[in-house]
Motif scaffolding. Structure first.
Motif, mmCIF file in Angstrom:
data_model
loop_
_atom_site.group_PDB
_atom_site.id
_atom_site.type_symbol
_atom_site.label_atom_id
_atom_site.label_comp_id
_atom_site.label_asym_id
_atom_site.label_seq_id
_atom_site.Cartn_x
_atom_site.Cartn_y
_atom_site.Cartn_z
ATOM 1 N N GLY A 176 0.813 -1.207 0.000
ATOM 2 C CA GLY A 176 0.000 0.000 0.000
ATOM 3 C C GLY A 176 0.846 1.256 0.000
ATOM 4 O O GLY A 176 0.514 2.249 -0.654
ATOM 5 N N GLU A 177 1.955 1.214 0.715
ATOM 6 C CA GLU A 177 2.866 2.355 0.722
ATOM 7 C C GLU A 177 3.491 2.555 -0.658
ATOM 8 O O GLU A 177 3.637 3.685 -1.137
ATOM 9 C CB GLU A 177 3.955 2.137 1.775
ATOM 10 C CG GLU A 177 4.961 3.269 1.890
ATOM 11 C CD GLU A 177 4.367 4.541 2.478
ATOM 12 O OE1 GLU A 177 5.055 5.574 2.464
ATOM 13 O OE2 GLU A 177 3.198 4.505 2.942
ATOM 14 N N LEU A 178 3.850 1.458 -1.322
ATOM 15 C CA LEU A 178 4.393 1.560 -2.680
ATOM 16 C C LEU A 178 3.359 2.165 -3.630
ATOM 17 O O LEU A 178 3.688 2.987 -4.488
ATOM 18 C CB LEU A 178 4.818 0.177 -3.183
ATOM 19 C CG LEU A 178 6.057 -0.437 -2.539
ATOM 20 C CD1 LEU A 178 6.247 -1.870 -3.026
ATOM 21 C CD2 LEU A 178 7.295 0.392 -2.856
ATOM 22 N N VAL A 179 2.110 1.759 -3.471
ATOM 23 C CA VAL A 179 1.043 2.314 -4.305
ATOM 24 C C VAL A 179 0.909 3.810 -4.057
ATOM 25 O O VAL A 179 0.796 4.613 -4.987
ATOM 26 C CB VAL A 179 -0.296 1.593 -4.016
ATOM 27 C CG1 VAL A 179 -1.455 2.326 -4.684
ATOM 28 C CG2 VAL A 179 -0.229 0.154 -4.513
ATOM 29 N N ARG A 180 0.934 4.199 -2.779
ATOM 30 C CA ARG A 180 0.817 5.619 -2.441
ATOM 31 C C ARG A 180 1.944 6.427 -3.079
ATOM 32 O O ARG A 180 1.734 7.525 -3.600
ATOM 33 C CB ARG A 180 0.842 5.794 -0.925
ATOM 34 C CG ARG A 180 0.767 7.252 -0.484
ATOM 35 C CD ARG A 180 0.939 7.373 1.013
ATOM 36 N NE ARG A 180 2.282 7.027 1.432
ATOM 37 C CZ ARG A 180 3.323 7.849 1.344
ATOM 38 N NH1 ARG A 180 3.173 9.048 0.806
ATOM 39 N NH2 ARG A 180 4.504 7.476 1.768
ATOM 40 N N LEU A 181 3.141 5.859 -3.052
ATOM 41 C CA LEU A 181 4.299 6.578 -3.565
ATOM 42 C C LEU A 181 4.263 6.752 -5.080
ATOM 43 O O LEU A 181 4.705 7.779 -5.600
ATOM 44 C CB LEU A 181 5.583 5.835 -3.177
ATOM 45 C CG LEU A 181 5.948 5.812 -1.688
ATOM 46 C CD1 LEU A 181 7.132 4.896 -1.459
ATOM 47 C CD2 LEU A 181 6.260 7.220 -1.193
ATOM 48 N N HIS A 182 3.727 5.765 -5.784
ATOM 49 C CA HIS A 182 3.946 5.736 -7.233
ATOM 50 C C HIS A 182 2.681 5.710 -8.078
ATOM 51 O O HIS A 182 2.769 5.645 -9.300
ATOM 52 C CB HIS A 182 4.817 4.527 -7.595
ATOM 53 C CG HIS A 182 6.133 4.530 -6.895
ATOM 54 N ND1 HIS A 182 7.049 5.543 -7.051
ATOM 55 C CD2 HIS A 182 6.671 3.655 -6.009
ATOM 56 C CE1 HIS A 182 8.111 5.290 -6.293
ATOM 57 N NE2 HIS A 182 7.903 4.161 -5.655
ATOM 58 N N ARG A 183 1.509 5.780 -7.447
ATOM 59 C CA ARG A 183 0.298 5.704 -8.248
ATOM 60 C C ARG A 183 0.173 6.888 -9.212
ATOM 61 O O ARG A 183 -0.195 6.718 -10.377
ATOM 62 C CB ARG A 183 -0.940 5.639 -7.353
ATOM 63 C CG ARG A 183 -2.188 5.293 -8.136
ATOM 64 C CD ARG A 183 -3.436 5.305 -7.289
ATOM 65 N NE ARG A 183 -4.530 4.703 -8.022
ATOM 66 C CZ ARG A 183 -5.167 5.275 -9.035
ATOM 67 N NH1 ARG A 183 -4.807 6.486 -9.430
ATOM 68 N NH2 ARG A 183 -6.141 4.650 -9.660
ATOM 69 N N ALA A 184 0.462 8.078 -8.733
ATOM 70 C CA ALA A 184 0.347 9.261 -9.595
ATOM 71 C C ALA A 184 1.298 9.165 -10.784
ATOM 72 O O ALA A 184 0.950 9.521 -11.916
ATOM 73 C CB ALA A 184 0.630 10.527 -8.791
ATOM 74 N N ARG A 185 2.497 8.667 -10.531
ATOM 75 C CA ARG A 185 3.466 8.519 -11.613
ATOM 76 C C ARG A 185 2.980 7.480 -12.628
ATOM 77 O O ARG A 185 3.083 7.684 -13.841
ATOM 78 C CB ARG A 185 4.816 8.091 -11.034
ATOM 79 C CG ARG A 185 5.926 8.051 -12.059
ATOM 80 C CD ARG A 185 7.249 7.682 -11.426
ATOM 81 N NE ARG A 185 7.536 8.491 -10.244
ATOM 82 C CZ ARG A 185 8.717 8.536 -9.649
ATOM 83 N NH1 ARG A 185 9.721 7.833 -10.129
ATOM 84 N NH2 ARG A 185 8.903 9.271 -8.581
#
Length: 570
Positions: free
Chosen positions: A40-49
């Motif tokens: 979930g943290e990885l998703v938060r970090l990179h979803r916008a990108r």
């Protein structure tokens, strides 16, 4: 965890967290170990990108949203294949790119599921197919807008009949489901807007909309199938029939394994797996996807053309239902109905049907039907069970390809060999048009080696390609050696025997090189395609395979020319 739950959780993870741009290899490692909060943290970090990547590549904001959702689900499910935690971003970008490619190949930003305003004007009087959701929505939109002109009594009656059929189809939806359906297709609201309107999470919008569309599709198909089955009953056709249960040997080429078994239900020359691999040209094929060597390579070829030509080499006339080439999209209702007609006809003749992606993306056999239960008896490498009529072409890849053995005719062995040689040469020399995005023939070994050099090899796909193609080249060598040693037809000359032996040696060398690659990267674990020593050895083996295959093709060309000079045509 299911895909549906993942759609919800990915969105929830994104909304709960703040913003940052740092990616720690430790975080990736924790996610690979099954830590959902870490992912979930990885998703938060990179979803916008990931969204920006998707939007740039697809050129459509709404489609980009769908792509990112699917890509993040796929990334979660495939985290175990990421061997280098520091390369998470390039790995994720490749997954996003693959999702874009698949959706764009389905027909652009909207494909077959466009919002209502993107459809044609249905002002004609030909009526609407109740199993075609696009036509259903067309009619509903124009009815809702008040633009249906009923100037002629016949047209007005047909429209009333069509709209009544549509009402029947949509009765399968609850009030809540109709609200969701209308918001998406008529009002063209974005997922976030629908979520706000109906007090749903965005993830629930995606999963609910998928269920609604599936309900409409299945109900429409049921209404289309019903009169066909009634007509069969009126004509006195059997309502159910089951052939003896087939036996599929665990061969790497599931299509040829299925063909070998299906031919046992027919009258004519018996062929084993090696002979069929050779005569159909499958022993000489190779298709590789540049960059990652994905798992789809071995089946990425023009199915209808290649199978039709290969079967003609052994005197079999083929019936086919499905796309000309793999399309990565579900079949239409009309295609499924045509497939069911062919299945009925073939099984009534006593011959099972070869079909793709029944339970897994491999070929298998359909050997029975039950019109009362609307189910097929189906078998592939994974399962042997009943398959509902409306699930045909709705397997894991949502593709339909179905082959029937319509008729067998006598053909001489030398004519079969000549046909096989021409198929091998057309494929290897680039005369056969490849599937877009794939490289075939000797050049395929070059892009395979380059994938190792770039470090982008997919472990699972690479291992599968090595296993399938080493098996194919073993069959090629054995097929040619049999011809060399057994003199299957008196017309074979000593010069031809020498050429057959030389070609067999070449393909044995290709097989030996690929077996070495296969041992380095065993299927399904895939080994470690990042290990420098293994990479160097794999590249060396692939270079050897390429050179041996090029030499083999030259010998086959010489043999084909000699046979043609002696009057043996393809």
């Amino acid at each position: 965890m299911t895909d549906e739950v993942m759609h919800v959780n990915i969105r929830e993870w994104t909304e709960k967290k703040g913003s940052s741009t740092d990616t720690s290899p430790d975080l990736v490692q924790q996610a690979r170990a099954g830590d959902r909060d870490a992912y979930g943290e990885l998703v938060r970090l990179h979803r916008a990108r990931a969204y920006r990547w998707a939007q740039r590549m697809a050129g459509d904001a709404h489609l980009a949203e769908d792509i990112v959702q699917d890509a993040l689900v796929r990334a979660f499910l495939k985290l175990g294949t990421l061997l280098d935690e520091s390369r998470f971003l390039p790995w994720l970008r490749r997954i996003v790119s693959n999702e874009v490619r698949m959706k764009m190949r389905r027909g652009g930003p909207r494909g077959r599921e466009r919002p209502a305003t993107g459809w044609r004007d249905p002002t004609g009087s030909e009526g609407v197919n109740p199993s075609n959701m696009e036509e259903i929505l067309d009619w509903l939109r124009f009815r809702k807008d008040g633009t249906l002109m009923e100037t002629e009594p016949e047209a007005a009656a047909l429209r009333r009949e069509t709209l009544e059929t549509i009402r029947v189809v949509l009765r399968c939806l609850s009030h809540r489901e109709r609200e969701l359906f209308e918001a998406h297709f008529f009002r063209q609201l974005a997922p976030g807007e629908i979520a706000d309107l109906l007090s749903m999470s965005r993830g629930n919008v995606y999963t609910s909309l998928h269920r609604v569309k599936e309900k409409v599709r299945r109900e429409g198909f049921r209404l289309t199938l019903q009169p066909y089955l009634h007509n069969r009953k009126e004509k006195g056709h059997m309502s159910q029939k089951q052939l003896r249960k087939p036996v599929l040997n665990g061969r790497w080429n599931s299509g040829i394994a299925s063909l070998e078994e299906a031919l046992r239900y027919t009258h004519g020359t018996a062929y084993d797996y090696t002979e069929l691999m050779g005569y159909t040209g499958q022993a000489f094929r190779i298709q590789v996807h540049p960059g990652d060597v994905d798992v789809a390579g071995p089946t990425a070829y023009p199915w209808k053309n290649v199978w039709g030509r290969g079967l003609s080499n052994i005197g079999v006339r083929m019936g086919y239902c499905g796309a000309e080439v793999p399309t990565y999209e579900p079949p239409t209702a009309e295609e499924v109905m045509e497939a069911i007609r062919r299945i009925h006809g073939s099984i009534d003749r006593g011959v099972p049907v070869i079909a793709w992606d029944l339970f897994i993306p491999e070929f298998g056999l359909i050997y029975g039907y039950d019109d009362g239960k609307r189910e097929l008896d189906a078998l592939d490498y994974e399962d042997n069970r009943r398959l509902p009529y409306d699930r045909l072409g709705r397997g894991r890849l949502k593709e339909l390809a179905l082959f029937t053995l319509e008729k067998r005719e006598a053909v001489t062995p030398r004519a079969s060999l000549a046909g096989a040689l021409h198929m091998a040469l057309d494929h290897g020399k680039g005369k056969e048009t490849p599937i877009p995005g794939y490289v075939q023939g000797p050049q395929a070994y070059e892009v395979w080696a380059e994938a190792f050099r770039s470090g982008e090899v997919n472990p699972f796909g690479n291992a599968y390609n090595a296993a399938v193609y080493s098996d194919a080249r073993q069959s090629a060598a054995q097929f040619l050696l049999r011809w060399c040693a057994s003199y299957p037809e008196p017309g074979t000359t000593s010069d031809e025997q020498v050429l057959l032996a030389r070609a067999a040696v070449c393909y044995a060398r290709v097989n030996e090189a690929l077996v070495r690659v296969r041992s380095l990267f065993p299927f399904p674990s895939g080994g470690d395609p990042k290990n420098p020593e293994d990479v160097r050895e794999a590249i060396r083996c692939l270079d050897e395979a390429r050179e041996a295959e090029k030499e083999g093709l030259e010998v086959l060309g010489e043999l084909a020319g000699k046979m043609a000079a002696e009057g043996v045509a393809e």
